[in-house]
Design a protein around this motif. Structure first.
Motif, PDB file in Angstrom:
ATOM      1  N   GLY A 120      43.268  10.010  -1.828  1.00  9.27           N
ATOM      2  CA  GLY A 120      41.841  10.294  -1.796  1.00  9.27           C
ATOM      3  C   GLY A 120      41.139   9.572  -0.669  1.00  9.27           C
ATOM      4  O   GLY A 120      41.764   8.917   0.169  1.00  9.27           O
ATOM      5  N   ILE A 121      39.826   9.709  -0.644  1.00  3.57           N
ATOM      6  CA  ILE A 121      39.016   9.009   0.350  1.00  3.57           C
ATOM      7  C   ILE A 121      37.895   8.246  -0.365  1.00  3.57           C
ATOM      8  O   ILE A 121      37.560   8.532  -1.523  1.00  3.57           O
ATOM      9  CB  ILE A 121      38.399   9.962   1.384  1.00  3.57           C
ATOM     10  CG1 ILE A 121      37.424  10.953   0.710  1.00  3.57           C
ATOM     11  CG2 ILE A 121      39.471  10.697   2.165  1.00  3.57           C
ATOM     12  CD1 ILE A 121      36.596  11.740   1.701  1.00  3.57           C
ATOM     13  N   MET A 122      37.343   7.273   0.334  1.00 12.40           N
ATOM     14  CA  MET A 122      36.149   6.569  -0.113  1.00 12.40           C
ATOM     15  C   MET A 122      35.070   6.745   0.939  1.00 12.40           C
ATOM     16  O   MET A 122      35.366   6.964   2.101  1.00 12.40           O
ATOM     17  CB  MET A 122      36.437   5.076  -0.297  1.00 12.40           C
ATOM     18  CG  MET A 122      37.293   4.722  -1.475  1.00 12.40           C
ATOM     19  SD  MET A 122      37.511   2.917  -1.555  1.00 12.40           S
ATOM     20  CE  MET A 122      35.799   2.370  -1.583  1.00 12.40           C
ATOM     21  N   TRP A 123      33.840   6.682   0.513  1.00 12.81           N
ATOM     22  CA  TRP A 123      32.750   6.629   1.487  1.00 12.81           C
ATOM     23  C   TRP A 123      32.001   5.315   1.277  1.00 12.81           C
ATOM     24  O   TRP A 123      31.783   4.866   0.154  1.00 12.81           O
ATOM     25  CB  TRP A 123      31.807   7.820   1.365  1.00 12.81           C
ATOM     26  CG  TRP A 123      31.171   7.981   0.027  1.00 12.81           C
ATOM     27  CD1 TRP A 123      29.981   7.479  -0.396  1.00 12.81           C
ATOM     28  CD2 TRP A 123      31.705   8.714  -1.095  1.00 12.81           C
ATOM     29  NE1 TRP A 123      29.731   7.847  -1.688  1.00 12.81           N
ATOM     30  CE2 TRP A 123      30.764   8.606  -2.131  1.00 12.81           C
ATOM     31  CE3 TRP A 123      32.868   9.456  -1.288  1.00 12.81           C
ATOM     32  CZ2 TRP A 123      30.972   9.206  -3.371  1.00 12.81           C
ATOM     33  CZ3 TRP A 123      33.074  10.039  -2.513  1.00 12.81           C
ATOM     34  CH2 TRP A 123      32.135   9.929  -3.539  1.00 12.81           C
ATOM     35  N   ALA A 124      31.639   4.692   2.389  1.00 11.24           N
ATOM     36  CA  ALA A 124      30.976   3.394   2.328  1.00 11.24           C
ATOM     37  C   ALA A 124      29.462   3.521   2.275  1.00 11.24           C
ATOM     38  O   ALA A 124      28.775   2.562   1.927  1.00 11.24           O
ATOM     39  CB  ALA A 124      31.375   2.542   3.537  1.00 11.24           C
ATOM     40  N   THR A 125      28.931   4.705   2.627  1.00  9.43           N
ATOM     41  CA  THR A 125      27.475   4.876   2.738  1.00  9.43           C
ATOM     42  C   THR A 125      26.985   5.972   1.811  1.00  9.43           C
ATOM     43  O   THR A 125      27.621   7.022   1.683  1.00  9.43           O
ATOM     44  CB  THR A 125      27.083   5.223   4.188  1.00  9.43           C
ATOM     45  OG1 THR A 125      27.479   4.145   5.047  1.00  9.43           O
ATOM     46  CG2 THR A 125      25.586   5.444   4.318  1.00  9.43           C
ATOM     47  N   LYS A 126      25.861   5.705   1.186  1.00  8.04           N
ATOM     48  CA  LYS A 126      25.174   6.730   0.405  1.00  8.04           C
ATOM     49  C   LYS A 126      23.716   6.782   0.866  1.00  8.04           C
ATOM     50  O   LYS A 126      23.118   5.761   1.211  1.00  8.04           O
ATOM     51  CB  LYS A 126      25.264   6.463  -1.093  1.00  8.04           C
ATOM     52  CG  LYS A 126      24.701   5.122  -1.552  1.00  8.04           C
ATOM     53  CD  LYS A 126      24.864   4.983  -3.059  1.00  8.04           C
ATOM     54  CE  LYS A 126      24.240   3.688  -3.575  1.00  8.04           C
ATOM     55  NZ  LYS A 126      24.316   3.586  -5.044  1.00  8.04           N
ATOM     56  N   ARG A 127      23.161   7.989   0.881  1.00 10.79           N
ATOM     57  CA  ARG A 127      21.797   8.194   1.357  1.00 10.79           C
ATOM     58  C   ARG A 127      21.061   9.160   0.426  1.00 10.79           C
ATOM     59  O   ARG A 127      21.670  10.052  -0.164  1.00 10.79           O
ATOM     60  CB  ARG A 127      21.785   8.800   2.764  1.00 10.79           C
ATOM     61  CG  ARG A 127      22.470   7.975   3.822  1.00 10.79           C
ATOM     62  CD  ARG A 127      22.349   8.637   5.203  1.00 10.79           C
ATOM     63  NE  ARG A 127      23.192   7.942   6.157  1.00 10.79           N
ATOM     64  CZ  ARG A 127      22.814   6.852   6.819  1.00 10.79           C
ATOM     65  NH1 ARG A 127      21.608   6.349   6.622  1.00 10.79           N
ATOM     66  NH2 ARG A 127      23.641   6.269   7.661  1.00 10.79           N
ATOM     67  N   SER A 128      19.758   8.958   0.362  1.00  6.54           N
ATOM     68  CA  SER A 128      18.902   9.912  -0.344  1.00  6.54           C
ATOM     69  C   SER A 128      17.706  10.253   0.531  1.00  6.54           C
ATOM     70  O   SER A 128      17.200   9.419   1.289  1.00  6.54           O
ATOM     71  CB  SER A 128      18.412   9.330  -1.677  1.00  6.54           C
ATOM     72  OG  SER A 128      19.428   9.368  -2.649  1.00  6.54           O
ATOM     73  N   TYR A 129      17.272  11.524   0.394  1.00  4.28           N
ATOM     74  CA  TYR A 129      16.148  12.039   1.170  1.00  4.28           C
ATOM     75  C   TYR A 129      15.137  12.661   0.222  1.00  4.28           C
ATOM     76  O   TYR A 129      15.489  13.162  -0.857  1.00  4.28           O
ATOM     77  CB  TYR A 129      16.606  13.109   2.158  1.00  4.28           C
ATOM     78  CG  TYR A 129      17.466  12.603   3.283  1.00  4.28           C
ATOM     79  CD1 TYR A 129      16.944  12.424   4.563  1.00  4.28           C
ATOM     80  CD2 TYR A 129      18.822  12.319   3.073  1.00  4.28           C
ATOM     81  CE1 TYR A 129      17.735  11.969   5.606  1.00  4.28           C
ATOM     82  CE2 TYR A 129      19.622  11.864   4.115  1.00  4.28           C
ATOM     83  CZ  TYR A 129      19.077  11.692   5.367  1.00  4.28           C
ATOM     84  OH  TYR A 129      19.865  11.232   6.399  1.00  4.28           O
ATOM     85  N   TRP A 130      13.875  12.642   0.656  1.00  2.86           N
ATOM     86  CA  TRP A 130      12.814  13.332  -0.069  1.00  2.86           C
ATOM     87  C   TRP A 130      12.116  14.264   0.908  1.00  2.86           C
ATOM     88  O   TRP A 130      11.503  13.804   1.876  1.00  2.86           O
ATOM     89  CB  TRP A 130      11.816  12.343  -0.654  1.00  2.86           C
ATOM     90  CG  TRP A 130      10.729  12.999  -1.457  1.00  2.86           C
ATOM     91  CD1 TRP A 130       9.614  13.634  -0.973  1.00  2.86           C
ATOM     92  CD2 TRP A 130      10.659  13.105  -2.876  1.00  2.86           C
ATOM     93  NE1 TRP A 130       8.859  14.124  -2.003  1.00  2.86           N
ATOM     94  CE2 TRP A 130       9.468  13.815  -3.185  1.00  2.86           C
ATOM     95  CE3 TRP A 130      11.479  12.669  -3.917  1.00  2.86           C
ATOM     96  CZ2 TRP A 130       9.086  14.090  -4.492  1.00  2.86           C
ATOM     97  CZ3 TRP A 130      11.093  12.950  -5.220  1.00  2.86           C
ATOM     98  CH2 TRP A 130       9.918  13.653  -5.503  1.00  2.86           C
ATOM     99  N   GLY A 131      12.236  15.559   0.681  1.00  2.00           N
ATOM    100  CA  GLY A 131      11.590  16.519   1.574  1.00  2.00           C
ATOM    101  C   GLY A 131      12.029  16.388   3.015  1.00  2.00           C
ATOM    102  O   GLY A 131      11.249  16.633   3.934  1.00  2.00           O
ATOM    103  N   GLY A 132      13.282  15.987   3.235  1.00  2.00           N
ATOM    104  CA  GLY A 132      13.812  15.846   4.582  1.00  2.00           C
ATOM    105  C   GLY A 132      13.663  14.465   5.174  1.00  2.00           C
ATOM    106  O   GLY A 132      14.216  14.185   6.250  1.00  2.00           O
ATOM    107  N   LYS A 133      12.974  13.562   4.508  1.00  5.64           N
ATOM    108  CA  LYS A 133      12.760  12.203   5.004  1.00  5.64           C
ATOM    109  C   LYS A 133      13.664  11.232   4.239  1.00  5.64           C
ATOM    110  O   LYS A 133      13.696  11.241   3.005  1.00  5.64           O
ATOM    111  CB  LYS A 133      11.303  11.802   4.819  1.00  5.64           C
ATOM    112  CG  LYS A 133      10.998  10.375   5.261  1.00  5.64           C
ATOM    113  CD  LYS A 133       9.547  10.028   4.956  1.00  5.64           C
ATOM    114  CE  LYS A 133       9.234   8.576   5.319  1.00  5.64           C
ATOM    115  NZ  LYS A 133       7.833   8.222   4.984  1.00  5.64           N
ATOM    116  N   GLU A 134      14.387  10.396   4.975  1.00  8.73           N
ATOM    117  CA  GLU A 134      15.264   9.429   4.321  1.00  8.73           C
ATOM    118  C   GLU A 134      14.439   8.380   3.572  1.00  8.73           C
ATOM    119  O   GLU A 134      13.511   7.785   4.123  1.00  8.73           O
ATOM    120  CB  GLU A 134      16.149   8.730   5.355  1.00  8.73           C
ATOM    121  CG  GLU A 134      17.181   7.799   4.719  1.00  8.73           C
ATOM    122  CD  GLU A 134      18.131   7.198   5.735  1.00  8.73           C
ATOM    123  OE1 GLU A 134      18.085   5.975   5.927  1.00  8.73           O
ATOM    124  OE2 GLU A 134      18.902   7.979   6.344  1.00  8.73           O
TER     125      GLU A 134
END
Length: 408
Positions: free
Chosen positions: A74-88
């Protein structure tokens, strides 16, 4: 036709059934698995593509080397992100994980996990009977008699039911699934990766109200070899518009590089069930429900397969105790009853967590909708607001009270 007799039979060779087989062999008991699918059966979609660290550790305990083997595929990801209406509104990158020990999670298609578990089962002497569909069951104080689609009978002292969401064994013991389904439809798409020509950062990204798809929520998650995209449709949307080849080519390039509109591997739609079986065993304490035979959850928080493995392990512990009790029917029944109560409590907890996550994503209640908007407005100034928006869709991260070894 005379029945084959076994101390334990497992119905189903998905993650729960395979984990139960490994647990039986680890306990020194024979493991016989009846599976409806043949070796040639197609198993489409990435499905349960995320394994928690607790699941990897359990697999490693049951079959030394297996947890590392699954993690390595498998793989891991080190980063998670969330956006609201296209803005981080939130981003977090975790430090690199050392090579020693098992990782905190891994992500790969469920079919690969199943194949690795099945190979470990064969190495440990598990007996598989494929193309055997259990259609009925009769439980008595002395054991269980199963009948398959050909009319052949199989008898056992105990049966571990891991035969999935349409479980014939759950129906046979009269234990209906209880709970609602989501009103909204979700489109779930698997995309083949294109790292050479159109590489994307290996990150988990959640969009509230993505402007490219008319303000609908979108989750993108990488797994080994591809990407999972979950598109949260509105209540009045026609799902057919979003799953047709033309529809996919229209909306996927609005959230990912254009080439991914032509890299669809699999697509489906779901109204996610939030259901738990009325009881996890029969009146004679001879059939033990596990995995999707016992519960169905929305996938947010990855509580399905990651609770199916402890279901199976705890079921085997109960069966081993019951077999050891021998003719002491009271002690044997008590062991199975403890399993049923503990795992139903865990399932009820997991359903509540997944329901909270689903409600947060849908934001149907005005108070929650207003709180989300307020948090998005101040996310730049206050990290806690962004962190809440990022983490809330996946439910609480606490272990269920009474769950075996604190697992889901």
């Amino acid at each position: 036709m005379s029945a084959s007799t076994h101390p334990v039979l497992i119905a189903g060779a998905g993650p729960a059934g395979l984990a139960a087989a490994l647990a039986l062999r680890a306990a020194g008991l024979p493991a016989v698995v009846l599976e409806r699918r043949t070796e040639e059966s197609v198993r489409p979609g990435s499905r349960a593509a995320y394994l928690h660290g607790a699941s990897l550790r359990e697999l490693e305990r049951l079959s030394p080397g297996l947890g590392h083997e699954v993690a390595g595929r498998g793989i891991m990801w080190a980063t998670k992100r969330s956006y609201w209406g296209g803005k981080e509104i939130y981003a977090r990158t975790y430090p690199p994980v050392g090579r020693a020990g098992l990782p905190p999670f891994t992500s790969l298609p469920q079919v690969i996990t199943e194949d690795l578990m099945a190979a470990a089962c064969r190495r440990q002497g598990v007996e598989f009977h494929r193309g055997v569909e259990v259609t009925s069951a009769r439980s008595t104080p002395d054991g269980v008699l199963l009948t398959d689609s050909t009319g052949r009978e199989w008898s056992a002292d105990y049966v571990i039911a891991a035969d999935g969401s349409r479980s014939a064994l759950r129906s046979a013991i009269g234990s209906p699934l209880e709970g609602p389904r989501s009103q909204n439809t979700f489109v779930v798409v698997d995309l083949d990766d294109d790292p050479e020509h159109h590489p994307m950062p290996i990150e988990r990204v959640f969009h509230y109200r993505h402007p490219g798809v008319g303000g609908r929520n979108v989750l993108t998650v990488p797994f080994a070899g591809g990407w999972r995209v979950d598109l949260n449709l509105l209540v009045n949307d026609d799902p057919a518009r979003y799953v047709s080849p033309e529809g996919l080519r229209h909306w996927i390039p609005r959230i990912l590089p254009e080439a991914y509109g032509e890299r669809v591997r699999w697509v489906s739609t779901y109204r996610f069930a939030q259901q738990v079986a009325a009881h996890f065993t029969d009146t004679h304490r001879r059939v033990l429900l596990t995995g999707e035979a016992a519960h169905l959850f929305a996938p947010f928080g990855a509580r399905g397969m990651n609770s199916s493995i402890p279901d199976a392990v705890r079921a085997v512990e109960a069966v081993a105790q019951a077999l050891e009790a021998g003719r002491d029917a009271r002690a044997a029944g008590a062991a199975v009853t403890r399993f049923a109560e503990e795992r139903k409590e865990a399932a009820t907890y997991n359903r509540a967590c997944a329901s909270a996550a689903l409600e947060h994503m849908l934001a149907r209640h005005p108070a929650l909708w207003l709180r989300q908007r307020a948090a998005a407005a101040v996310a730049d100034a206050g990290r806690r607001a962004g962190e809440w928006l990022d983490s809330a869709p996946y439910g609480p991260k606490l272990a269920a009270k009474g769950a075996a070894r604190g697992s889901y």
